[in-house]
Design an enzyme around this catalytic site. Structure first.
Site, short mmCIF file in Angstrom:
data_model
loop_
_atom_site.label_atom_id
_atom_site.label_comp_id
_atom_site.label_asym_id
_atom_site.label_seq_id
_atom_site.Cartn_x
_atom_site.Cartn_y
_atom_site.Cartn_z
N ARG A 86 -38.37 10.09 23.91
CA ARG A 86 -37.68 8.81 24.13
C ARG A 86 -38.75 7.76 24.36
O ARG A 86 -39.61 7.91 25.24
CB ARG A 86 -36.79 8.92 25.36
CG ARG A 86 -36.17 7.61 25.70
CD ARG A 86 -35.23 7.71 26.87
NE ARG A 86 -34.72 6.39 27.16
CZ ARG A 86 -34.70 5.84 28.36
NH1 ARG A 86 -35.14 6.52 29.41
NH2 ARG A 86 -34.22 4.64 28.53
N HIS A 175 -30.83 0.87 25.79
CA HIS A 175 -29.77 1.90 25.79
C HIS A 175 -29.23 2.13 24.37
O HIS A 175 -28.10 2.58 24.20
CB HIS A 175 -28.57 1.50 26.67
CG HIS A 175 -28.86 1.49 28.14
ND1 HIS A 175 -28.23 0.61 29.00
CD2 HIS A 175 -29.67 2.25 28.90
CE1 HIS A 175 -28.66 0.81 30.23
NE2 HIS A 175 -29.53 1.81 30.20
N ARG A 236 -30.98 -4.13 39.72
CA ARG A 236 -31.33 -5.33 38.94
C ARG A 236 -30.20 -6.35 39.01
O ARG A 236 -29.03 -6.00 38.97
CB ARG A 236 -31.58 -4.97 37.47
CG ARG A 236 -32.80 -4.11 37.27
CD ARG A 236 -33.03 -3.83 35.79
NE ARG A 236 -33.60 -2.50 35.63
CZ ARG A 236 -33.27 -1.66 34.66
NH1 ARG A 236 -32.39 -2.00 33.74
NH2 ARG A 236 -33.82 -0.47 34.61
#
Ligand code: AMP
Length: 397
Positions: A86, A175, A236
């Site tokens: 990833r 994502h 966040r």
């Protein structure tokens, strides 16, 4: 012969390893944490016994130790035939997964200024795996790649155009692997093909983003140049007024401090003053802790606003999809979010929602809802395994 494929996901102090077989079934997984510190440790999923790691263990030490343990315990017999990594940021260079060689690695390095915290750790995982398995094909799967289909009206900020031209300042979105999986899986469940399926996909984990997917393609998304933009997240802030920067500079808060606050001390944690964990927040709210209830309300309200915003990019909608730790498990968040969307015709069935759509193909909408509402567990590792297997196989034919 058992053929294995590895999926590796490196964080700044962690390494996740998943072992898949050649039918893309997950055979094992392991997690190493607190790497590069005195109390580094690892665990194989399903085993109580921690795997000892030397103090200060690096990503490479963790990986080689975990592989040895998996072989010793006969969980896996052979070296992998492919390794998928990833990688957080592929900039505008990578519109899809890529086979890793010196050239692609240099191109990933070129994107590092866009993700200065994540790219070096992603590259550390890649180097470690290449040193351990020099002849095994390795593949990078990018969080940003799925969003490279965004049109300029969705990806450009209203800033001087030289910022984009000279510094590549634009919305990239993240994502992507999860949102891609959502449209594949939603299409399957709805009896459609991905290329004829349009959904709004809400990935709600510790990081949160929402994406409009039109006929299988990402056309708008809430995260931007960095994963800070958009929805309220665990720590966040998501969207704030950019005027905040100057205002807080006047209070003596530096850009560096503010960046730290917006990324690590805001969101659910900042609002509640207690925790970034939605499950704990729901417990606190149930026990009457008002700031926690308010944090959940703000989270859902912002999310609902973004569902409305995502509608703008679609001409039809086959489903609103919830995923990620919160999206998959919090009936409260789904219910509270959809309660703001009645004017658009979304309605949720309380019982189906409480059961997270289990036994109902994930459907939680009520009979009168204008659109299906689905709960779908994400599976980014599977997408990385499929992509790595595809590219590795192509490379050897
Ligand atoms: P992820 O980053 O996808 O692992 O998601 C982590 C988030 O999912 C955390 O905020 C968890 O509290 C939340 N989560 C997991 N299970 C539940 C649950 N049963 N109810 C509410 N939130 C949950």
């Amino acid at each position: 012969m058992d053929a294995n494929l590895f999926v590796i996901n490196c964080g700044s102090s962690s390494l996740k390893l998943a072992v898949f077989d050649d039918q893309h079934r997950k055979r094992a997984s392991a997690l190493a944490e607190r790497l590069n510190s005195n109390d580094a440790f690892a665990r194989i999923a399903g085993s109580e016994q921690p795997v000892p790691l030397p103090s200060g263990a690096s990503h490479e030490t963790a990986l080689s130790t975990l592989i040895k343990v998996l072989k010793d315990q006969r969980i896996m017999a052979n070296d992998p035939f492919a390794i998928g990594h990833r990688v957080v940021h592929g900039g505008e260079t990578f519109r899809e997964a890529a086979l890793l060689d010196d050239e692609t690695i240099a191109a990933i390095e070129d994107c590092a200024s866009l993700a200065p915290l994540h790219t070096p750790v992603n590259l550390a995982g890649i180097s470690a795996a290449r040193r351990l398995f020099p002849s095994v094909p390795q593949v990078a799967v990018f969080d940003t790649a799925f969003h490279q289909t965004l049109p300029p009206k969705a990806f450009l900020y209203a800033l001087p155009e030289s910022y984009y031209r000279d510094w590549a300042v634009r919305r990239y979105g993240f994502h992507g692997t999860s949102h891609y999986f959502m449209v594949q899986e939603a299409a399957r469940r709805l009896g459609r093909t991905p290329v004829t399926t349009s959904i709004i996909s809400a990935h709600l984990g510790n990081g949160c983003s929402i994406t409009a997917i039109r006929n299988g393609i990402s056309v708008d998304t809430s995260m931007g140049l960095t994963p800070l933009e958009g929805l309220v997240m665990g720590t966040r802030s998501g969207d704030v007024d950019p005027g905040l920067f100057d205002f807080l500079a006047g209070k003596g808060i530096s850009a560096e401090e503010l960046n730290e606050v917006l990324n690590k001390q805001s969101g659910l944690l900042g609002l509640s003053g207690q925790t970034n964990d939605m499950r704990s927040l729901c417990d606190l709210a149930d026990r009457g802790h008002e700031p926690s209830a308010l944090a959940i309300e703000i989270f859902c309200f912002r999310l609902a606003k973004y569902v409305g915003a995502m509608m703008v990019s679609l001409t039809s909608l086959d489903a609103l999809v919830f995923t990620g730790g919160i999206g998959e498990n919090s009936a409260r968040v789904r219910q509270q979010t959809v309660s703001h969307l009645q004017l658009m015709g979304f309605q949720i069935d309380t019982e189906l929602n409480e059961a997270h759509g289990a036994h109902n193909q994930g459907h939680v909408e009520s009979g009168g809802s204008r659109f299906p509402v689905l709960v779908i567990p994400t599976n980014e590792e599977l997408v990385i395994a499929q992509e790595s297997s595809r590219l590795a196989t192509n490379s050897s034919t």
